[in-house]
Design a protein around this motif. Sequence first.
Motif, mmCIF file in Angstrom:
data_model
loop_
_atom_site.group_PDB
_atom_site.id
_atom_site.type_symbol
_atom_site.label_atom_id
_atom_site.label_comp_id
_atom_site.label_asym_id
_atom_site.label_seq_id
_atom_site.Cartn_x
_atom_site.Cartn_y
_atom_site.Cartn_z
ATOM 1 N N ALA A 252 0.817 -1.222 0.000
ATOM 2 C CA ALA A 252 0.000 0.000 0.000
ATOM 3 C C ALA A 252 0.848 1.269 0.000
ATOM 4 C CB ALA A 252 -0.936 0.002 1.201
ATOM 5 N N ASP A 253 2.128 1.143 0.367
ATOM 6 C CA ASP A 253 3.004 2.322 0.418
ATOM 7 C C ASP A 253 3.560 2.692 -0.957
ATOM 8 O OD1 ASP A 253 2.907 2.753 3.255
ATOM 9 O OD2 ASP A 253 4.177 0.983 3.491
ATOM 10 N N ILE A 254 3.416 1.812 -1.940
ATOM 11 C CA ILE A 254 3.973 2.066 -3.273
ATOM 12 C C ILE A 254 3.077 3.026 -4.047
ATOM 13 C CG2 ILE A 254 4.662 1.036 -5.473
ATOM 14 C CD1 ILE A 254 5.119 -1.592 -3.988
ATOM 15 N N ASP A 255 3.625 4.163 -4.420
ATOM 16 C CA ASP A 255 2.880 5.116 -5.252
ATOM 17 C C ASP A 255 3.018 4.771 -6.733
ATOM 18 O OD1 ASP A 255 1.871 6.977 -3.227
ATOM 19 O OD2 ASP A 255 3.995 7.471 -2.905
ATOM 20 N N PRO A 297 15.537 3.683 -15.964
ATOM 21 C CA PRO A 297 15.772 5.130 -15.860
ATOM 22 C C PRO A 297 15.078 5.935 -16.955
ATOM 23 C CG PRO A 297 17.741 4.016 -16.633
ATOM 24 C CD PRO A 297 16.795 2.938 -16.166
ATOM 25 N N LEU A 298 14.881 5.353 -18.140
ATOM 26 C CA LEU A 298 14.105 6.032 -19.185
ATOM 27 C C LEU A 298 12.661 6.239 -18.727
ATOM 28 C CD1 LEU A 298 15.251 4.398 -22.548
ATOM 29 C CD2 LEU A 298 14.989 6.854 -22.166
ATOM 30 N N ALA A 299 12.062 5.184 -18.171
ATOM 31 C CA ALA A 299 10.679 5.280 -17.697
ATOM 32 C C ALA A 299 10.568 6.239 -16.525
ATOM 33 C CB ALA A 299 10.169 3.890 -17.301
ATOM 34 N N LEU A 300 11.548 6.191 -15.632
ATOM 35 C CA LEU A 300 11.552 7.092 -14.477
ATOM 36 C C LEU A 300 11.600 8.544 -14.929
ATOM 37 C CD1 LEU A 300 11.903 7.829 -11.474
ATOM 38 C CD2 LEU A 300 14.357 7.367 -11.740
ATOM 39 N N ASP A 301 12.526 8.867 -15.810
ATOM 40 C CA ASP A 301 12.653 10.255 -16.262
ATOM 41 C C ASP A 301 11.408 10.710 -17.010
ATOM 42 O OD1 ASP A 301 14.258 12.695 -16.675
ATOM 43 O OD2 ASP A 301 14.161 12.125 -18.783
ATOM 44 N N SER A 302 10.836 9.835 -17.824
ATOM 45 C CA SER A 302 9.614 10.179 -18.543
ATOM 46 C C SER A 302 8.491 10.537 -17.578
ATOM 47 C CB SER A 302 9.192 9.009 -19.441
ATOM 48 O OG SER A 302 7.957 9.265 -20.067
ATOM 49 N N LYS A 308 3.990 13.139 -13.579
ATOM 50 C CA LYS A 308 3.304 11.995 -12.967
ATOM 51 C C LYS A 308 3.930 11.661 -11.614
ATOM 52 C CE LYS A 308 1.930 8.759 -15.720
ATOM 53 N NZ LYS A 308 1.906 7.617 -16.664
ATOM 54 N N ILE A 309 5.259 11.563 -11.587
ATOM 55 C CA ILE A 309 5.987 11.312 -10.336
ATOM 56 C C ILE A 309 6.413 12.639 -9.735
ATOM 57 C CG2 ILE A 309 8.122 10.387 -9.372
ATOM 58 C CD1 ILE A 309 7.906 8.066 -11.290
ATOM 59 N N ARG A 310 6.151 12.787 -8.429
ATOM 60 C CA ARG A 310 6.479 14.021 -7.732
ATOM 61 C C ARG A 310 7.333 13.727 -6.504
ATOM 62 N NH1 ARG A 310 0.620 17.247 -7.897
ATOM 63 N NH2 ARG A 310 0.354 17.129 -10.186
ATOM 64 N N ARG A 311 7.986 14.761 -6.005
ATOM 65 C CA ARG A 311 8.796 14.623 -4.810
ATOM 66 C C ARG A 311 7.944 14.092 -3.661
ATOM 67 N NH1 ARG A 311 14.027 13.807 -5.459
ATOM 68 N NH2 ARG A 311 14.867 15.217 -7.047
ATOM 69 N N GLY A 312 8.492 13.114 -2.949
ATOM 70 C CA GLY A 312 7.776 12.508 -1.839
ATOM 71 C C GLY A 312 7.106 11.193 -2.204
#
Length: 333
Positions: A252-255, A297-302, A308-312
């Motif tokens: 449940a902690d996985i965003d 890392p390609l998917a992460l940066d995208s 979509k992905i934010r700090r925290g």
Amino acid sequence: MTTPDSASSPRYSRIAGTGSFLPPRRLTNATLAAELAAQGVETSDDWIVERTGIRARHFVDAGVNASDLAVQAARHAIEAAGCAATDIDLIIVATSTPDMVFPSTACIVQHKLGVAGCPAFDLQAVCSGFVYALTVADSMIRTGAANRALVIGAEVFSRILDFKDRTTCVLFGDGAGAVVLEASATPGILASDLHADGKHVGILCVPGTVSGGQVLGDPLLKMDGQAVFKLAVGVLEQAARATLEKAGRTDADIDWLIPHQANIRIMQGTAKRLKLPLEKLVVTVDQHGNTSAASIPLALDSAVRSGKIRRGDTLMLEGVGGGFTWGAVLLDF
């Protein structure tokens, strides 16, 4: 960089910036199918999408190497981290398609970035390479061996594909992704779990080498797709759960789940086993294909650059590849 106040303070690593680069030449399934048909190999967009989820991939042009892609991704990550290349004191490049037998692609990248002196080396774990490299960099930062690491996944898989084998040549693409990992007083990378089992060497390999100026064996990629599929979903779930347990976290902690972008069915299967809605799955395989060590890392940066992905956010990164290697990393972004 928020570093610990004293030598006795806890020391962690956090991702300070991400970057990526794709070569300009983009091949849709239709374009690739037409090129293969000219060589007597039949495939189609429907056939590829149904089995893999892939719709397009990028290939390098002649004369472009893994280091060229890696440098572009690295520069984007360094800029995002708000530092200079001269601030980097560790470079790790995860790749299965290095520029040369030696020196390492990492040393070539170091030179192209205009820096010198810091340790630089390649790490070879195929599609799990970025997860392995991130874990190594985190360990070196935690022990004080480095303060700011450049961790890159870069591949030119188009150079090792058998374009007479439609079961493999449609799967892979070229590209690079990178992160800058910094020492921090605040936990970023929370836990990791790495594994390998060499008895599965034959199900995914390039069984060739160079000796006496000749290629010995076969220098093109070979894969038993069904065997890889059967192993992948199970070991990815195991690694993810082991990583969560080490970190004291739960599903449940996985965003966001950012798996190696190999096959949409493997990715979705892993998400379901972790009881994650598919909306939490970061997917780029449709546009990038399988870029091996570069895919995470390609998917992460995208996902970061799209907002979509934010700090925290809490991210689960996981990969599986030839070796047979697999592993996962849990981190707070």
